[in-house]
Design a protein around this motif. Structure first.
Motif, PDB file in Angstrom:
ATOM      1  N   ASP A 273      15.082  48.118 100.207  1.00 55.90           N
ATOM      2  CA  ASP A 273      16.216  48.228 101.136  1.00 55.90           C
ATOM      3  C   ASP A 273      16.129  47.161 102.225  1.00 55.90           C
ATOM      4  OD1 ASP A 273      17.808  50.270 100.133  1.00 55.90           O
ATOM      5  OD2 ASP A 273      16.589  51.843 101.046  1.00 55.90           O
ATOM      6  N   GLU A 274      14.934  47.002 102.793  1.00 53.87           N
ATOM      7  CA  GLU A 274      14.740  46.019 103.872  1.00 53.87           C
ATOM      8  C   GLU A 274      14.965  44.601 103.358  1.00 53.87           C
ATOM      9  OE1 GLU A 274      10.843  46.750 105.354  1.00 53.87           O
ATOM     10  OE2 GLU A 274      11.363  48.704 106.242  1.00 53.87           O
ATOM     11  N   LEU A 275      14.491  44.328 102.128  1.00 55.56           N
ATOM     12  CA  LEU A 275      14.676  42.995 101.550  1.00 55.56           C
ATOM     13  C   LEU A 275      16.154  42.687 101.363  1.00 55.56           C
ATOM     14  CD1 LEU A 275      13.463  40.446 100.207  1.00 55.56           C
ATOM     15  CD2 LEU A 275      13.473  41.715  98.046  1.00 55.56           C
ATOM     16  N   VAL A 276      16.897  43.636 100.826  1.00 59.23           N
ATOM     17  CA  VAL A 276      18.324  43.431 100.589  1.00 59.23           C
ATOM     18  C   VAL A 276      19.072  43.263 101.909  1.00 59.23           C
ATOM     19  CG1 VAL A 276      20.428  44.536  99.745  1.00 59.23           C
ATOM     20  CG2 VAL A 276      18.357  44.585  98.351  1.00 59.23           C
ATOM     21  N   SER A 281      24.458  38.504 101.630  1.00 61.04           N
ATOM     22  CA  SER A 281      25.104  39.501 100.778  1.00 61.04           C
ATOM     23  C   SER A 281      25.701  38.902  99.516  1.00 61.04           C
ATOM     24  CB  SER A 281      26.202  40.220 101.559  1.00 61.04           C
ATOM     25  OG  SER A 281      27.180  39.287 102.003  1.00 61.04           O
ATOM     26  N   THR A 282      25.881  37.580  99.502  1.00 55.86           N
ATOM     27  CA  THR A 282      26.540  36.955  98.354  1.00 55.86           C
ATOM     28  C   THR A 282      25.566  36.459  97.294  1.00 55.86           C
ATOM     29  OG1 THR A 282      26.519  34.857  99.549  1.00 55.86           O
ATOM     30  CG2 THR A 282      28.511  36.221  99.738  1.00 55.86           C
ATOM     31  N   ILE A 283      24.263  36.537  97.552  1.00 58.52           N
ATOM     32  CA  ILE A 283      23.279  35.958  96.627  1.00 58.52           C
ATOM     33  C   ILE A 283      22.395  37.053  96.042  1.00 58.52           C
ATOM     34  CG2 ILE A 283      21.360  34.345  96.391  1.00 58.52           C
ATOM     35  CD1 ILE A 283      22.543  32.711  98.612  1.00 58.52           C
ATOM     36  N   PRO A 284      22.423  37.258  94.721  1.00 57.51           N
ATOM     37  CA  PRO A 284      21.526  38.239  94.093  1.00 57.51           C
ATOM     38  C   PRO A 284      20.065  37.825  94.247  1.00 57.51           C
ATOM     39  CG  PRO A 284      23.263  37.522  92.589  1.00 57.51           C
ATOM     40  CD  PRO A 284      23.295  36.594  93.751  1.00 57.51           C
ATOM     41  N   LEU A 315      15.817  52.349  91.042  1.00 56.35           N
ATOM     42  CA  LEU A 315      16.123  52.054  92.448  1.00 56.35           C
ATOM     43  C   LEU A 315      17.015  50.824  92.552  1.00 56.35           C
ATOM     44  CD1 LEU A 315      12.597  52.527  94.108  1.00 56.35           C
ATOM     45  CD2 LEU A 315      14.608  53.968  94.491  1.00 56.35           C
ATOM     46  N   ALA A 316      16.677  49.786  91.781  1.00 58.80           N
ATOM     47  CA  ALA A 316      17.437  48.534  91.839  1.00 58.80           C
ATOM     48  C   ALA A 316      18.876  48.746  91.385  1.00 58.80           C
ATOM     49  CB  ALA A 316      16.748  47.470  90.980  1.00 58.80           C
ATOM     50  N   VAL A 317      19.047  49.509  90.302  1.00 53.43           N
ATOM     51  CA  VAL A 317      20.398  49.774  89.788  1.00 53.43           C
ATOM     52  C   VAL A 317      21.216  50.549  90.817  1.00 53.43           C
ATOM     53  CG1 VAL A 317      21.698  51.021  88.034  1.00 53.43           C
ATOM     54  CG2 VAL A 317      19.721  49.661  87.372  1.00 53.43           C
ATOM     55  N   ALA A 318      20.568  51.498  91.487  1.00 57.03           N
ATOM     56  CA  ALA A 318      21.269  52.293  92.498  1.00 57.03           C
ATOM     57  C   ALA A 318      21.732  51.436  93.674  1.00 57.03           C
ATOM     58  CB  ALA A 318      20.371  53.428  92.987  1.00 57.03           C
ATOM     59  N   MET A 319      20.974  50.378  93.962  1.00 51.34           N
ATOM     60  CA  MET A 319      21.354  49.482  95.061  1.00 51.34           C
ATOM     61  C   MET A 319      22.479  48.536  94.662  1.00 51.34           C
ATOM     62  SD  MET A 319      17.678  48.471  96.681  1.00 51.34           S
ATOM     63  CE  MET A 319      16.550  49.754  97.242  1.00 51.34           C
ATOM     64  N   GLY A 320      22.724  48.419  93.358  1.00 49.84           N
ATOM     65  CA  GLY A 320      23.789  47.537  92.879  1.00 49.84           C
ATOM     66  C   GLY A 320      23.230  46.457  91.993  1.00 49.84           C
ATOM     67  N   ALA A 321      23.616  46.483  90.721  1.00 51.29           N
ATOM     68  CA  ALA A 321      23.087  45.509  89.761  1.00 51.29           C
ATOM     69  C   ALA A 321      23.471  44.081  90.136  1.00 51.29           C
ATOM     70  CB  ALA A 321      23.597  45.849  88.356  1.00 51.29           C
ATOM     71  N   GLU A 322      24.553  43.940  90.907  1.00 53.64           N
ATOM     72  CA  GLU A 322      24.971  42.595  91.288  1.00 53.64           C
ATOM     73  C   GLU A 322      24.148  42.047  92.452  1.00 53.64           C
ATOM     74  OE1 GLU A 322      26.842  45.459  93.968  1.00 53.64           O
ATOM     75  OE2 GLU A 322      26.596  45.345  91.788  1.00 53.64           O
ATOM     76  N   ARG A 323      23.297  42.860  93.056  1.00 60.72           N
ATOM     77  CA  ARG A 323      22.520  42.431  94.231  1.00 60.72           C
ATOM     78  C   ARG A 323      21.028  42.284  93.955  1.00 60.72           C
ATOM     79  NH1 ARG A 323      22.280  40.409  97.782  1.00 60.72           N
ATOM     80  NH2 ARG A 323      21.983  41.566  99.686  1.00 60.72           N
TER      81      ARG A 323
END
Length: 418
Positions: A273-276, A281-284, A315-323
């Protein structure tokens, strides 16, 4: 006067480390280097730079797909319409490329000769660019010694593809020293070959812009080129331009305080979460998670490593596969008590600990273990042959470190199961 200095573009070089995932961003992985280069061309046009310098490795080796070169010509056409010339030096990867030898470039692209150093003069800007392209990949001579003296009254730029001194991680092509570069009397050295951004001030300003797009987990952080602003007094500003479309990151998570797998997963979730939150926001982001620390959860992690990976992927999928994408989950923990509690128990697990410790110096046991493991190693898929570090040791019969590493995790896991 403004110009962009880029290098190590490696057009159409694949990104590695994510393609094995069933839901991996295949299109992004395939086109990332092109997309980053298109972003760079857009920056050049929007910022109205006077010219662009590419200091080697535009292409990526011996590939013969001319679609790569055609794409490059299309982007050069965009720069031509904007009145921006490009000064291109070929590096070691370009020297291997069929496109370098055969493809006709647009007339706003000027390539440095590979037979001897050449100079391009931009009289309207009072700029002189000096460089020599690689003719052969294995260019191991010091090219700097042959570069011409600076042109009086001009802003002199040296363009060079080199490992420079002290860059052991890169092949030592066109080696030279910083002192040699400073002694040449140029204002700016536009270097390529080393993929990390570096800058040195002195008699000359010497710059590696880094590569345009990180291609694997060893190339972490933002990537791009540099924009240089200069006037009659010299260099006024050097600004990094980030143009990458996917970023790689290594995330170390200390789980010393955790007692079980669920707590470890929770702590990794917070770190992700902290890393994201701290990333654009535009760069995976493609992340390698490494779990560290002396922890009571070591036994859980040893026995349930595949479950941990599944939990982190969820966890990663829940945060958004595009991110967020998980490149790998590594467990590098150790047992909290290093076996002290087991020794005090005086039971079967305590006996097993003594047996495993003694096994480290038991030649017959180690030979028997090698015979058993070779049956598995020799049947393993090709991708595992190079990715599992202990395979080489097993083949060589060097198993002491393997037994020593497995012992605390196995015992901790058995104690948890009990």
């Amino acid at each position: 006067m403004k110009f962009i200095h880029a290098a190590d573009i490696h057009l159409d070089s694949p990104l590695t480390g994510l393609s094995a995932y069933a839901d991996a961003p295949v299109e992004m992985l395939r086109t990332a280097t092109r997309d980053a280069f298109s972003n760079l061309v857009t920056e050049a046009i929007e910022q109205a730079v006077d010219f662009m310098v590419i200091a080697g490795d535009l292409y990526d080796g011996t590939w013969k797909d001319h679609n790569t070169g055609i794409y490059f010509c299309k982007e050069m056409g965009r720069l031509k319409k904007a009145g921006i010339p490009v000064y291109l030096l070929y590096g070691n990867h370009d020297a291997e490329s069929e496109m370098t030898k055969k493809l006709q470039l647009p007339d706003n692209v000027f390539a440095f000769d590979s037979r001897k150093p050449s100079t391009f003069r931009l009289d309207n800007l009072k700029v002189a660019l000096h460089g020599r392209s690689f003719k052969e990949k294995e260019t191991l001579e010091n090219l700097v010694t042959g570069y011409p003296a600076p042109v009086p009254g001009m802003f002199n730029i040296g363009v060079l593809h080199t490992a420079l001194e002290g860059n052991a991680a890169h092949a030592s092509y066109a080696p030279c020293s910083l002192d040699e570069l400073h002694a040449k009397g140029y204002h700016y050295w536009a270097l390529g070959h080393v993929h990390e951004h570096q800058i040195w001030e002195g008699a000359s300003t010497v710059v590696f812009p880094g590569n345009l797009q990180g291609r694997h987990i060893r190339e972490t952080g933002p990537r791009g080129a540099v924009k240089v602003t200069a006037d009659g007094q010299g260099i006024q500003d050097i600004q990094r331009l980030f143009v990458d479309v996917l970023r790689w990151a290594c995330l170390d998570v200390d789980v010393t305080e955790c007692k079980m797998l669920s707590e470890v997963v929770s702590m990794i979730g917070k770190a992700l979460d902290e890393l994201v939150e701290s990333s654009p926001s535009t760069i995976p982001i493609a992340v390698r998670v490494t779990v560290t620390g002396k922890t009571a959860a070591h036994g859980d992690l040893f026995g349930l490593e595949s479950q941990l990976r599944a939990e982190v992927l969820a966890l990663a999928v829940a945060m958004g596969a595009e991110r967020l994408w998980i490149e790998k989950v590594r467990v590098a923990t150790s047992a909290a008590d290093e076996g002290k509690a087991l020794r005090a128990r005086a039971d079967a697990l305590s006996d097993l600990q003594d047996l495993l410790q003694a096994a480290e110096s038991d030649a017959d046991f180690l030979k028997s273990l090698q015979d058993e493991l070779l049956g598995l190693v020799n049947k393993a898929p090709l991708e595992l042959q190079t990715s599992v570090p202990y395979f080489k040791a097993i083949r060589a019969g060097e198993l002491v470190d393997l037994v020593r590493e497995v012992r605390p995790g196995l015992l901790s896991h058995l104690a948890k199961v009990e």
